[in-house]
Design a protein around this motif. Structure first.
Motif, PDB file in Angstrom:
ATOM      1  N   ALA A  89       0.871  -1.187   0.000  1.00  0.00           N
ATOM      2  CA  ALA A  89       0.000   0.000   0.000  1.00  0.00           C
ATOM      3  C   ALA A  89       0.902   1.228   0.000  1.00  0.00           C
ATOM      4  CB  ALA A  89      -0.905  -0.018   1.225  1.00  0.00           C
TER       5      ALA A  89
ATOM      6  N   THR B 176      -7.498   2.136   6.135  1.00  0.00           N
ATOM      7  CA  THR B 176      -7.542   2.095   4.657  1.00  0.00           C
ATOM      8  C   THR B 176      -6.693   0.938   4.137  1.00  0.00           C
ATOM      9  OG1 THR B 176      -7.717   4.491   4.670  1.00  0.00           O
ATOM     10  CG2 THR B 176      -7.185   3.463   2.558  1.00  0.00           C
TER      11      THR B 176
ATOM     12  N   THR C 113      -8.523  -2.308   4.588  1.00  0.00           N
ATOM     13  CA  THR C 113      -9.590  -2.479   3.589  1.00  0.00           C
ATOM     14  C   THR C 113      -9.000  -2.989   2.273  1.00  0.00           C
ATOM     15  OG1 THR C 113     -10.745  -0.626   4.616  1.00  0.00           O
ATOM     16  CG2 THR C 113     -11.545  -1.333   2.452  1.00  0.00           C
ATOM     17  N   LYS C 114      -7.873  -2.382   1.879  1.00  0.00           N
ATOM     18  CA  LYS C 114      -7.215  -2.809   0.626  1.00  0.00           C
ATOM     19  C   LYS C 114      -6.684  -4.231   0.767  1.00  0.00           C
ATOM     20  CE  LYS C 114      -5.579   1.785  -0.832  1.00  0.00           C
ATOM     21  NZ  LYS C 114      -6.115   1.932  -2.177  1.00  0.00           N
TER      22      LYS C 114
END
Lengths: 665, 52
Positions: free
Chosen positions: A176, A189, A192-193
């Motif tokens: 990420a 975040t 979630t990814k």
């Protein structure tokens, strides 16, 4: 070389650890069993290397997010101590959940080998995992394993791959860029990814034969067993069955045989000593040591049968459902749903139960759970329960069952009180726990567990109980002037003079005799001592077969010897079960609470609760059976009223404080 | 003589019990007979019953 075993709770890490090291660490079929790391040496049959390979079994974790501190042991170890290789145990029946943690492990730059465990269960369900393609996608080797199987289980290949990977580079398949886990929002975040990545991978390489939305047999069973109304009576029935088998039928049958052998040994030593040994020394060895320890050990068959049945229950997956049933009640009184886990552990021993509270994030909930866990009857209390159930209630299975349910009721009441005294009633916590699949329990595992507990029981009897019984006997046999106590003048002994002040306080509970007070006091060293001390002070060497008792005491009734009725016996039993368990458990509470105020408050609460319950049982029971209240009703009622008033005052004070805080906010 | 033998037997039993308790304490185990107690003589932090 050091290999760490990491993975989700209940993925089979400890079973794998036991298989690799030959150890016998406790395996429970539910999450949260391992709360600290276990370390062992790899069995030489797995490795041809000369150097010792160390295997470290870490507690289960779903994530290494910095915002989930209950998984800190795993996170700190893997990041801090940098093992040479990580074996990530992945539950093949739950790939999508397991791989979330896997992707985090792959980012640590430590070589990873995946053990795709429970492959047999996946095959049974006719699900297919394209192992080679999955391995390529994740960038690490995958070995299919069945850690419960003795042969053909993939462990040889697993270790071989792990040794080959030592020193190799590890590339992470997921990244990420531009986001940082040090920021909570960005960490969310990233998660979630990460989930999206795992979902894509699983979608490509796992083919399920049965749609997960369809109800299967497991769900049907759970619909009944974990039902919000039926769950409790079913649990009641199950526990009654366990206690009936162990305390009423099979247990006493085996205990009769066992006690017969102990009696023969006692008679043999008595014949050996004959008349040539001083009566004081003879009594110390025969009655104090052999009789006292032998009496406690005589309950061994009952204890072992009980632990065998509890191990079967645990292995079947039922105990997780108990956690779900209790969670509904616990949440309403401000306890974390995770609080049930230490309490279930506490049914074996309070100390690991109290230590398991460290996984509870909220400080108040953790301290409350640590204080309440000892109310669950532990293994050490079982001989006390068995003694009283056998002597006063004809080995009825309901006695043990009642003690567990009274313990649970006290825990719920206690949590309610603590929440009103120290917490905010409006705050609730949420608990998600993975329910393992039901499985046919392993008789071998239950048998090993039974042997382990049995060995522990015997070792404890041969150490702390032996020493305590010898000390009690000496104190009972001599006065403060070190003169031998004359027959009929036992009240002049050292033991009687030490126990009498406490006995006075216990009069309102129905058992104001110094002998009973002495037994209760020695119970704080180890609960089994209650049984041993009763044997020494009353000169009873056999609670199971009382035929010989008549020769000594002129009656074959132990109840008559002890001067207890059924009501006072129940009162005494509850006093011993629901006051502080032992000094070692208090030490564990001290370590986990990290607060003097909470520790002393907890001890005071335990004493107060045990005294109050015992008082109510005695006085109400006596009123029902005889039509009038028992001895010491007024002073006892005054004392209990003072305790209740103090608790109500503290609850009111906290309420006023909360209202004042809200007004100023 | 018989008295001395009995005293010796009692002393041995109590000494063995005390030694076992002392050795467990050295290994960091608080409860005698704990099923999770480490088997070797080395202190271990793998025991769930250890109180640090």
């Amino acid at each position: 070389m050091r290999i760490a075993l990491a993975g989700n709770p209940n993925s089979g890490k400890t079973t794998l650890f036991n298989a690799l090291t030959g150890r016998n660490e406790h395996v429970g079929n539910w999450a949260g069993v391992t709360v600290s790391k276990n370390v062992g040496a790899l069995k030489s049959t797995f490795s041809k290397m000369h150097a010792t390979i160390e295997i470290v079994d870490l507690p289960g974790a779903y994530s290494m997010s910095p915002y989930t501190s209950e998984e800190s042991i795993t996170r700190d170890f893997v990041k801090g101590e940098k093992p040479d290789v990580i074996i990530n145990i992945v539950d093949a029946t739950n790939l999508s959940r397991s791989l979330f943690f896997t992707t985090q492990l792959l980012e640590l730059e430590i070589p990873v080998v995946i053990a795709l465990n429970k492959s047999d269960l996946t095959a049974k369900k006719q699900n297919q995992i394209q192992v080679e393609k999955l391995s390529y996608a994740l960038g690490c080797p995958i070995v299919e394993t069945i850690s419960t199987s003795g042969s053909n289980n993939g462990l040889d290949k697993l270790i071989e791959e792990a040794i080959k990977r030592q020193g190799e580079a590890q590339v992470a398949p997921f990244g990420a860029p531009g986001l940082s886990e040090s920021n909570e929002f960005e960490a969310h975040t990233i998660d979630t990814k990460r989930y999206a990545f795992v979902k894509e991978v699983v979608g490509k390489f796992e083919v399920k034969a049965v749609a997960s939305s369809s109800k299967n047999r497991q769900d049907a069973i759970d619909g009944v067993v974990a039902h919000k109304v039926l769950g409790i009576p079913i649990f009641l029935l199950v526990m009654w069955a366990v206690f009936s088998i162990s305390q009423t039928y099979l247990g006493p049958f085996l205990a009769d045989l066992f006690v017969g052998w102990i009696d023969q040994f006692y008679a043999f030593v008595a014949a050996l000593l004959g008349e040539s040994v001083s009566p004081v020394l003879s009594a110390l060895l025969l009655d104090g040591i052999i009789g006292g320890v032998g009496l406690v050990v005589g309950f061994l068959p009952l204890i072992m049968v009980l632990f065998f049945l509890l191990a079967l229950l645990e292995d079947s997956g039922y105990m997780s459902r108990v956690a779900v049933i209790m969670d509904r009640f616990f949440k309403k009184v401000g306890l974390s749903g995770k609080s049930i886990i230490p309490m279930v552990i506490g049914t074996g021993c309070s100390i690991p139960g109290v230590m398991a509270t460290r996984t509870i994030k909220n400080e108040r909930q953790r301290r409350t759970t640590a204080m309440l866990t000892p109310f669950m009857p532990c293994g050490a209390k079982l001989p006390v329960i068995a003694l009283f159930a056998g002597v006063f209630f004809d080995n009825a299975g309901w006695v043990g069952t009642l003690m567990y349910f009274v313990g649970i009721a006290i825990i719920i009441l206690g949590a309610f009180i603590v929440q009103r005294i120290a917490g905010e009633p409006s705050v609730r916590s949420y608990f998600i726990m993975e329910l393992p699949e039901y499985r046919f329990p392993s008789v071998k595992r239950a048998f090993m567990q039974m042997l382990m507990q049995g060995k522990s029981f015997v070792v404890k009897a041969g150490t702390i109980i032996l020493i305590c019984n010898a000390a009690v006997h000496i104190m009972q046999s001599f006065t403060w002037q070190f003169q031998v106590v004359e027959e009929g003048l036992e009240a002049t002994s050292i033991l009687a003079s030490l126990a009498n002040p406490f006995a006075f306080v216990l009069i309102p509970l129905g058992f104001g005799a110094w002998q009973l007070a002495a037994a209760a006091i020695t119970g704080f060293i180890a609960k089994e001592n209650v049984v041993g001390t009763l044997a020494v002070v009353y000169g009873i060497t056999n609670f199971i077969d009382t035929e010989a008792l008549e020769v000594v005491s002129g009656t074959d009734s132990i109840a008559a010897v002890m001067g207890l009725t059924s009501v006072t016996a129940l009162s005494y039993l509850m006093f011993n079960l629901f006051t502080p368990p032992c000094f070692a458990a208090i030490g564990a509470m001290n370590a986990e609470m990290e607060s003097r105020a909470w520790l002393w408050g907890g001890i005071a609460f335990q004493f107060g609760m045990g005294y109050t319950v015992s008082f109510l049982v005695y006085q109400i029971g006596t009123l029902i059976t005889t039509g009038s209240v028992g001895i010491g009703f007024i002073p006892g009622a005054v004392f209990v009223a003072v305790l209740v008033s103090l608790v109500l005052y503290m609850m009111q004070r906290n309420k006023r404080s909360l209202v004042a805080n809200q007004a100023t906010a | 003589m018989a008295d001395f033998i009995v005293i010796a037997v009692i002393a041995v039993l109590i000494s063995l019990a005390s030694y076992k308790l002392w050795r467990d304490k050295q290994n960091g185990v608080k409860c005698a007979g704990c099923p999770q107690a480490p088997k070797s003589g080395k202190p271990s932090d793998s025991c769930g019953c250890q109180i640090k």
